[in-house]
Design an enzyme around this catalytic site. Sequence first.
Site, PDB file in Angstrom:
ATOM      1  CB  SER A  16      20.817  21.044 -14.259  1.00 11.89           C
ATOM      2  OG  SER A  16      21.279  21.843 -13.202  1.00 11.89           O
ATOM      3  CG  HIS A 111      25.972  26.338  -1.131  1.00 13.60           C
ATOM      4  ND1 HIS A 111      24.657  26.095  -0.781  1.00 13.60           N
ATOM      5  CD2 HIS A 111      26.216  27.629  -0.799  1.00 13.60           C
ATOM      6  CE1 HIS A 111      24.150  27.195  -0.248  1.00 13.60           C
ATOM      7  NE2 HIS A 111      25.080  28.132  -0.244  1.00 13.60           N
ATOM      8  CG  ASP A 143      30.922  19.322   8.198  1.00 15.58           C
ATOM      9  OD1 ASP A 143      29.782  19.782   7.969  1.00 15.58           O
ATOM     10  OD2 ASP A 143      31.873  20.040   8.565  1.00 15.58           O
ATOM     11  CG  ASP A 147      24.977  24.741   2.394  1.00 13.59           C
ATOM     12  OD1 ASP A 147      24.988  23.695   1.733  1.00 13.59           O
ATOM     13  OD2 ASP A 147      24.017  25.524   2.405  1.00 13.59           O
ATOM     14  CD  GLU A 176      25.446  25.300  -8.891  1.00 10.15           C
ATOM     15  OE1 GLU A 176      24.924  24.179  -8.814  1.00 10.15           O
ATOM     16  OE2 GLU A 176      24.869  26.337  -8.530  1.00 10.15           O
TER      17      GLU A 176
END
Length: 194
Positions: A16, A111, A143, A147, A176
Amino acid sequence: MIAVKRLGILISGRGSNFEAIARNIREGKLKAEIAIVISNKADAKGIETARGLRLNVVVIESKGKTREQHDAEMIAALETANVDLVCLAGYMRLLLPSFVQAFPGRVLNIHPSLLPAFPGLDAQKQALEAGVKVTGCTVHYVDELLDHGPIILQKEVPVLSGDTVESLSARILEQEHVAYSEAIAEIIKDKESK
């Protein structure tokens, strides 16, 4: 004028966030193009969506391969597609340091929490169990840690008294869909101004 940036999008499921990025590109809200969509699952719903949009779709199954083999295949596909940014959009596997190092400062994730709070799985459930009044979503550079990495953009979402994991997740997901494209646009603008 801002140059068009080539995006590589990694999905594992419905995609999505990928759909929201694609919609924002089509509507001219985001000056980028999707160069490739890669799924690690052949049955991911997002594949059908990507094919419907006539995008370059590659399935690189993770099942039955070592992490090193799988990540090497993804790196090769992304490099062949000449991507500028790699966007994790519901991609549910940890990437090896070698993957992150192949695209330094160019891998993004979204996230469903205000990182550093509630990393890992079930962030919305973690927020409800902690009794916080505000949570949200975070777009960040990836990285080598889960998270983790420099935060690009966050959107707050209030936690309501009757919230369930499902109702809170739905409201976070709405944010998001806005945040990811905003963060990509911000990165493109920042890189073009240098």
